[in-house]
Scaffold this motif. Structure first.
Motif, PDB file in Angstrom:
ATOM      1  N   LYS A  82      42.056  44.349  44.530  1.00  0.00           N
ATOM      2  CA  LYS A  82      42.229  45.648  43.883  1.00  0.00           C
ATOM      3  C   LYS A  82      40.940  46.062  43.195  1.00  0.00           C
ATOM      4  N   GLN A  83      40.778  47.377  43.069  1.00  0.00           N
ATOM      5  CA  GLN A  83      39.639  47.950  42.359  1.00  0.00           C
ATOM      6  C   GLN A  83      40.119  48.558  41.063  1.00  0.00           C
ATOM      7  N   GLY A  84      39.387  48.307  39.985  1.00  0.00           N
ATOM      8  CA  GLY A  84      39.798  48.784  38.670  1.00  0.00           C
ATOM      9  C   GLY A  84      39.688  50.281  38.516  1.00  0.00           C
ATOM     10  N   GLY A  85      40.336  50.796  37.500  1.00  0.00           N
ATOM     11  CA  GLY A  85      40.358  52.232  37.253  1.00  0.00           C
ATOM     12  C   GLY A  85      39.183  52.690  36.417  1.00  0.00           C
ATOM     13  N   PHE A  86      39.196  53.975  36.076  1.00  0.00           N
ATOM     14  CA  PHE A  86      38.118  54.580  35.306  1.00  0.00           C
ATOM     15  C   PHE A  86      38.637  55.872  34.696  1.00  0.00           C
ATOM     16  N   GLY A  87      37.847  56.461  33.810  1.00  0.00           N
ATOM     17  CA  GLY A  87      38.186  57.734  33.202  1.00  0.00           C
ATOM     18  C   GLY A  87      37.017  58.689  33.251  1.00  0.00           C
ATOM     19  N   PHE A  88      37.326  59.983  33.095  1.00  0.00           N
ATOM     20  CA  PHE A  88      36.278  61.001  33.147  1.00  0.00           C
ATOM     21  C   PHE A  88      36.767  62.214  32.368  1.00  0.00           C
ATOM     22  N   TYR A  89      35.883  62.818  31.557  1.00  0.00           N
ATOM     23  CA  TYR A  89      36.274  64.019  30.820  1.00  0.00           C
ATOM     24  C   TYR A  89      35.060  64.910  30.593  1.00  0.00           C
ATOM     25  N   THR A  90      35.316  66.218  30.468  1.00  0.00           N
ATOM     26  CA  THR A  90      34.262  67.211  30.244  1.00  0.00           C
ATOM     27  C   THR A  90      34.746  68.260  29.247  1.00  0.00           C
ATOM     28  N   LYS A 117      29.728  55.261  25.859  1.00  0.00           N
ATOM     29  CA  LYS A 117      28.405  54.818  26.269  1.00  0.00           C
ATOM     30  C   LYS A 117      28.372  54.514  27.753  1.00  0.00           C
ATOM     31  N   ARG A 118      29.451  53.941  28.306  1.00  0.00           N
ATOM     32  CA  ARG A 118      29.488  53.586  29.713  1.00  0.00           C
ATOM     33  C   ARG A 118      30.924  53.426  30.168  1.00  0.00           C
ATOM     34  N   TYR A 119      31.111  53.433  31.483  1.00  0.00           N
ATOM     35  CA  TYR A 119      32.396  53.115  32.100  1.00  0.00           C
ATOM     36  C   TYR A 119      32.211  51.897  32.993  1.00  0.00           C
ATOM     37  N   THR A 120      33.255  51.082  33.063  1.00  0.00           N
ATOM     38  CA  THR A 120      33.205  49.858  33.856  1.00  0.00           C
ATOM     39  C   THR A 120      34.264  49.911  34.947  1.00  0.00           C
ATOM     40  N   ILE A 121      33.842  49.636  36.167  1.00  0.00           N
ATOM     41  CA  ILE A 121      34.778  49.504  37.284  1.00  0.00           C
ATOM     42  C   ILE A 121      34.866  48.023  37.630  1.00  0.00           C
ATOM     43  N   HIS A 122      36.032  47.467  37.478  1.00  0.00           N
ATOM     44  CA  HIS A 122      36.276  46.030  37.668  1.00  0.00           C
ATOM     45  C   HIS A 122      37.033  45.815  38.975  1.00  0.00           C
ATOM     46  N   THR A 123      36.419  45.087  39.896  1.00  0.00           N
ATOM     47  CA  THR A 123      37.007  44.860  41.216  1.00  0.00           C
ATOM     48  C   THR A 123      37.235  43.369  41.438  1.00  0.00           C
ATOM     49  N   GLU A 124      38.427  43.029  41.927  1.00  0.00           N
ATOM     50  CA  GLU A 124      38.763  41.647  42.260  1.00  0.00           C
ATOM     51  C   GLU A 124      39.199  41.569  43.712  1.00  0.00           C
ATOM     52  N   LEU A 125      38.516  40.732  44.496  1.00  0.00           N
ATOM     53  CA  LEU A 125      38.842  40.517  45.901  1.00  0.00           C
ATOM     54  C   LEU A 125      39.051  39.028  46.137  1.00  0.00           C
ATOM     55  N   ASN A 126      39.973  38.709  47.059  1.00  0.00           N
ATOM     56  CA  ASN A 126      40.238  37.289  47.286  1.00  0.00           C
ATOM     57  C   ASN A 126      40.861  37.060  48.650  1.00  0.00           C
ATOM     58  N   SER A 127      40.700  35.819  49.141  1.00  0.00           N
ATOM     59  CA  SER A 127      41.344  35.329  50.355  1.00  0.00           C
ATOM     60  C   SER A 127      41.324  33.814  50.294  1.00  0.00           C
ATOM     61  N   ASP A 128      41.738  33.153  51.372  1.00  0.00           N
ATOM     62  CA  ASP A 128      41.706  31.690  51.398  1.00  0.00           C
ATOM     63  C   ASP A 128      40.288  31.149  51.316  1.00  0.00           C
ATOM     64  N   LEU A 129      39.305  31.951  51.765  1.00  0.00           N
ATOM     65  CA  LEU A 129      37.947  31.444  51.889  1.00  0.00           C
ATOM     66  C   LEU A 129      36.988  31.967  50.830  1.00  0.00           C
ATOM     67  N   PHE A 130      37.373  32.981  50.057  1.00  0.00           N
ATOM     68  CA  PHE A 130      36.464  33.459  49.011  1.00  0.00           C
ATOM     69  C   PHE A 130      37.241  34.170  47.910  1.00  0.00           C
ATOM     70  N   ASN A 131      36.625  34.218  46.741  1.00  0.00           N
ATOM     71  CA  ASN A 131      37.106  34.993  45.608  1.00  0.00           C
ATOM     72  C   ASN A 131      35.916  35.733  45.013  1.00  0.00           C
ATOM     73  N   GLN A 132      36.110  36.981  44.648  1.00  0.00           N
ATOM     74  CA  GLN A 132      35.009  37.789  44.147  1.00  0.00           C
ATOM     75  C   GLN A 132      35.474  38.633  42.975  1.00  0.00           C
ATOM     76  N   VAL A 133      34.692  38.600  41.891  1.00  0.00           N
ATOM     77  CA  VAL A 133      34.901  39.454  40.729  1.00  0.00           C
ATOM     78  C   VAL A 133      33.620  40.246  40.512  1.00  0.00           C
ATOM     79  N   ASN A 134      33.732  41.576  40.587  1.00  0.00           N
ATOM     80  CA  ASN A 134      32.549  42.438  40.527  1.00  0.00           C
ATOM     81  C   ASN A 134      32.753  43.488  39.436  1.00  0.00           C
ATOM     82  N   ASN A 135      31.795  43.590  38.538  1.00  0.00           N
ATOM     83  CA  ASN A 135      31.824  44.589  37.482  1.00  0.00           C
ATOM     84  C   ASN A 135      30.625  45.509  37.625  1.00  0.00           C
ATOM     85  N   VAL A 136      30.887  46.801  37.676  1.00  0.00           N
ATOM     86  CA  VAL A 136      29.828  47.801  37.732  1.00  0.00           C
ATOM     87  C   VAL A 136      29.947  48.680  36.496  1.00  0.00           C
ATOM     88  N   HIS A 137      28.872  48.738  35.706  1.00  0.00           N
ATOM     89  CA  HIS A 137      28.848  49.530  34.475  1.00  0.00           C
ATOM     90  C   HIS A 137      27.998  50.781  34.719  1.00  0.00           C
TER      91      HIS A 137
END
Length: 854
Positions: A747-755, A779-799
């Motif tokens: 799953k990919q994490g959520g985010f917010g936006f306003y003007t 100051k910033r927004y963070t998108i938090h993504t978690e991916l996984n399977s039998d052969l790999f696990n990945q946690v990615n944060n983009v600010h």
């Protein structure tokens, strides 16, 4: 590919659809119809009386061509005859029986006019003389201002967002506008989703562009926000539209005018993260019109930080990757256009145009990567990457329209498009002492060329039916060359051993034909059904491997829409089948390793995916509140899915590619409410919620393929408000939140936006100044993504650091006068490639021929 089979197929389809059209064409020029849809027509009793007159524009004193004249029996209230005015505004009704009547005169852009107490004796010829229609617009200080339309309008097959009322988006681009459109979700990278699906087609003024085939997000940055009039979200496209776009179609309509004279609009803006300048001019005199436009936008100070924790298992060795990065990007976007239209005759017109778009995106990222094998650190390395994403796009079109009578017309459209795309990177590879150990370069040049020929015909049948049919041919050629080069810190670049290089040649030709039928009953039921057939011819090959063996295929696409108004509530039902062909980036076999821990590679053997869409909607005005609720289902088979696997050659790396192995089911609702709190303040709320189930295949630890699945809720929503005040002041606020997005392998994490934006119009109404701010409390927004399977696990944060503020200025030069609107030639509408990444609100269903033509 056997080319003669393609040409034979398209000739047969065009001939089958065009021949009946020509058989119905009048031979003596454009005929004036004796009865309009909705009148009695041939059932009218015949008499010997006659009524004639001339309809003129009250301001210009010119004839109002195509104005509708309806004759009603005053006693019964029934319409018994009707006609339309010619190019000079003249009309006549003949063979009328004696009696008492009234006449209703109407035309788009003018107020209706009723002539009452008309008495006819047997054989009488009544001349009504000159009848003047007043425009329903007002002219203030040489600037034309139309009456305000609703911010959101709902039609039988689409939702319309009137973007020209958006003051906060001035100085921005199309991305800023689309964020505020109900049903749509736009992430912080500019990727657009409709009801959770990115399998959509984006059109500009009903026309495609090859730039969309490479990236919707990048294409939207080239469209200035203050040149957008409306955004149409077509959730249930009819068979008139290309079968492509399983999620639906987004049609961006830019501002146009039918004014006489010369005008020039200057718009500019400057901010801490971007600046823009736009010049748009037009000149119209008599039958000819010209337009010239230029738009430039620069983005800067766009900073990001990232962190990646990734574990993978290859040959029983567990590798842990820890990566951190800092980056920045800047870009220049431009769009330049030249247009021409000319009225060949009172019922014929031709339009032509050429548009050039340019995108220069430069990004830089510094990465530090640490590798651990079975718990022990094995290496530390650095990588400084400079990426160039450049494109130049040309679109040229010539279109012809012949109108025989209202709703009976024939059009021929052509379009040539070319997109030259460059996606290169240069990387300095650093050792543990932070010194350059080697340099790497990836060169990837792609060209996408298209030529389209299309013809459409529509004609009313009796008084409440409309028949449409047409044919189309698309000739598409894609080439992509890719290579990897390696150099020492000071040496020359040479081909890197073991890295893929090659050339892709991809021919995709499409022959299509469609037919659509609309029927409206006396009780205001509207039914619209259609059938479309598309046959795709593919010849794909690489220089190294020869033909890839991708076969031809045909698809039959039905569509059904129905609507009914009951006690002020409009109910809608819709079903359609859609096809989603793979896009350029999904086909491109370039091995993109700008980040060697996250590698992507396209698959030129991809097949299309098929989707069945269902929807049920209801809308109603409750006092000052407009409410809309839609429930939908989407079933996709043979889905194009991202598949991630650990790399066999690079320790700790994950490779992403695409395969036709998935199934995607989604069921949910879209809710929207618009509240007119006062005549000056408007508030809207919207929410999108759906449950999705994704199924695909991956490789397990035993090396065998197995089925995997993932499911969950996807929720997003927002609120917007706008207000107008005295002395030209106005304000607008908008906020949006996106929850987690379910993917096949995580799953990919959520985010917010306003003007928030404020604008002040000058007293002479010729210009304005404004200020707009976005995400100014964060100051910033963070998108938090978690991916996984039998052969790999990945946690990615983009600010993302996207706090911004901008000042805007606009001014209008020139004096314009109103001219009666005319139908202009239709244009090509290609909406058939997968990309990365005017009715009333309470009508009882569109009349035959309603909606935006293709």
């Amino acid at each position: 590919m056997n080319m003669h089979k393609f040409f034979l197929t398209i000739i047969i389809i065009l001939a089958a659809f065009i021949s009946p059209a020509f058989a119905q064409f009048p031979t003596g020029g454009a005929a004036t119809p004796k009865a309009l849809p909705g009148t009695a027509g041939d059932q009218t009793p015949k008499g010997t009386a006659k009524i004639s007159g001339t309809i003129l524009d009250s301001a210009s004193a010119k004839g109002v061509e195509f104005a509708s004249i309806a004759l009603y029996n005053k006693t019964t209230g029934q319409a018994i005859d009707g006609t339309v005015a010619d190019e000079k505004g003249k009309f006549s009704l003949t063979k009328i029986v004696n009696g008492d009547f009234k006449i209703l005169i109407s035309f788009i852009g003018y107020g209706n006019k009723t002539l009452d107490n008309i008495k006819l004796a047997k054989g009488q010829e009544l001349d009504l003389g000159t009848i003047k229609l007043a425009s329903n617009t007002k002219t203030l200080d040489e600037v034309t201002v139309t009456g305000q339309s609703a911010l959101i309008e709902e039609k039988v097959d689409r939702l319309v967002y009137n973007a020209e009322k958006d003051i906060a988006a001035k100085g921005g681009d199309a991305t800023d506008v689309l964020r505020k459109v109900p049903l749509l979700t736009v992430d912080l990278d500019g990727n657009v989703s409709l009801r959770g699906s990115q399998n959509i087609k984006v059109l500009i003024n009903n026309k495609p562009s090859t730039i969309i085939a490479s990236s919707v997000a990048d294409a939207l940055k080239q469209i200035p926000a203050d040149q957008i009039k409306t955004v149409e979200v077509i959730t249930s496209p009819s068979s008139k539209y290309d079968a492509e776009g399983s999620g639906g179609i987004i049609n961006i309509i830019t501002k146009k005018n039918s004014l006489q004279g010369l005008n020039l609009n200057v718009d500019s803006g400057v901010g801490n993260r971007g600046s823009m300048l736009s010049l748009n001019g037009s000149y119209r005199k008599g039958k000819a019109g010209f337009s010239l436009g230029g738009f430039g936008r620069g983005n800067y100070n766009t900073k990001t930080t990232t962190s990646l924790d990734q574990s993978s298992i290859v040959d029983n060795v567990t590798t842990l990757t820890n990566q951190t990065g800092t980056g920045s990007s800047k870009g220049l976007f431009g769009q330049y256009s030249l247009g021409f239209d000319y009225d060949l005759a009172k019922n014929q017109s031709i339009t032509a145009g050429v548009r050039y778009g340019v995108r220069n995106m430069l990004s830089q990222q510094d990465l530090i990567t640490k590798l651990f094998e079975n718990g022990k650190q094995t290496s530390t390395s650095g990588r400084n990457v400079d990426t160039k994403n450049l494109s130049g796009t040309v679109d040229a079109n010539i279109d012809y329209l012949h109108t025989f009578k209202p709703q009976q017309e024939w059009s021929v459209s052509t379009l040539y498009s070319r997109n030259d795309l460059t996606n290169n990177f240069d990387a300095d590879i650093l050792n543990s002492d932070n010194q350059i150990a080697s340099r790497q370069r990836n060169l990837n040049k792609s060209i996408n060329e298209e030529f389209t020929l299309q013809t459409d015909y529509q004609t009313p049948i009796k008084k409440n039916q409309l028949l449409e049919f047409g044919g189309k041919g698309i000739f598409r050629k894609v080439t992509s060359g890719y290579s990897y080069l390696l150099a020492s810190p000071t040496g020359e670049y040479e081909t890197e051993a073991g890295q893929p290089a090659g050339d892709l040649l991809y021919h995709q030709n499409i022959a299509a034909g469609y037919s659509s039928y609309t029927y409206t009953t006396k009780k205001r039921y509207t039914f619209k059904g259609g059938l479309r057939y598309e046959h795709t011819f593919i010849d794909a090959s690489t220089k190294e491997s020869g033909s890839l063996g991708v076969g031809n295929y045909g698809v039959l696409v039905p569509s059904v829409n129905a609507s009914k108004t009951i006690k002020g509530a409009t109910l809608k039902l819709g079903y359609n089948r859609r096809i989603q062909r793979p896009g350029l980036q999904q086909l491109n076999p370039n091995y993109n390793a700008s980040n060697p821990q996250n590698i992507t590679i396209g698959n030129p053997k991809l097949r299309p995916e098929l989707t069945n869409n269902f929807e049920v909607g209801v809308s109603k005005n409750i006092k000052k509140t407009f409410v809309n609720a839609t429930f939908f289902g989407r079933i996709t088979n043979n889905a194009i899915s991202q598949i991630r696997q650990p790399s066999d050659s690079i320790s700790g790396a994950v490779v992403t590619t695409y395969q036709n192995i998935g199934k995607q089911h989604a069921y949910g609702t879209n809710l929207f409410a618009n509240v007119a709190a006062t005549t000056k303040i408007n508030v809207g709320l919207f929410m999108n919620a759906f449950y999705s189930t994704l199924t695909g295949q991956t490789t397990g630890r035993d090396g065998l393929s197995r089925e995997i699945s993932n499911s969950g809720m996807n929720i997003s929503g927002g609120i917007f408000s706008q207000a107008t005040f005295k002395n030209g002041w106005g304000a607008q606020a908008f906020g949006f939140m996106q929850g987690n997005t379910i993917q096949l392998q995580g799953k990919q994490g959520g985010f917010g936006f306003y003007t928030l934006g404020v604008k002040k119009d000058f007293k002479n109404k010729k210009g304005s100044v404004g200020i707009a701010a976005e995400n100014f409390l964060s100051k910033r927004y963070t998108i938090h993504t978690e991916l996984n399977s039998d052969l790999f696990n990945q946690v990615n944060n983009v600010h993302l650091y996207n706090r911004g503020i901008r000042l805007t200025f606009s001014y209008k030069i020139g004096k314009m006068t109103m001219d009666a609107p005319k139908r202009k030639a239709k244009s090509v509408n290609n909406d058939d490639v997968k990309s990365e990444g005017g009715g009333q609100t309470q009508s009882g269903g569109a009349a035959p021929g309603g909606g935006t033509p293709k």
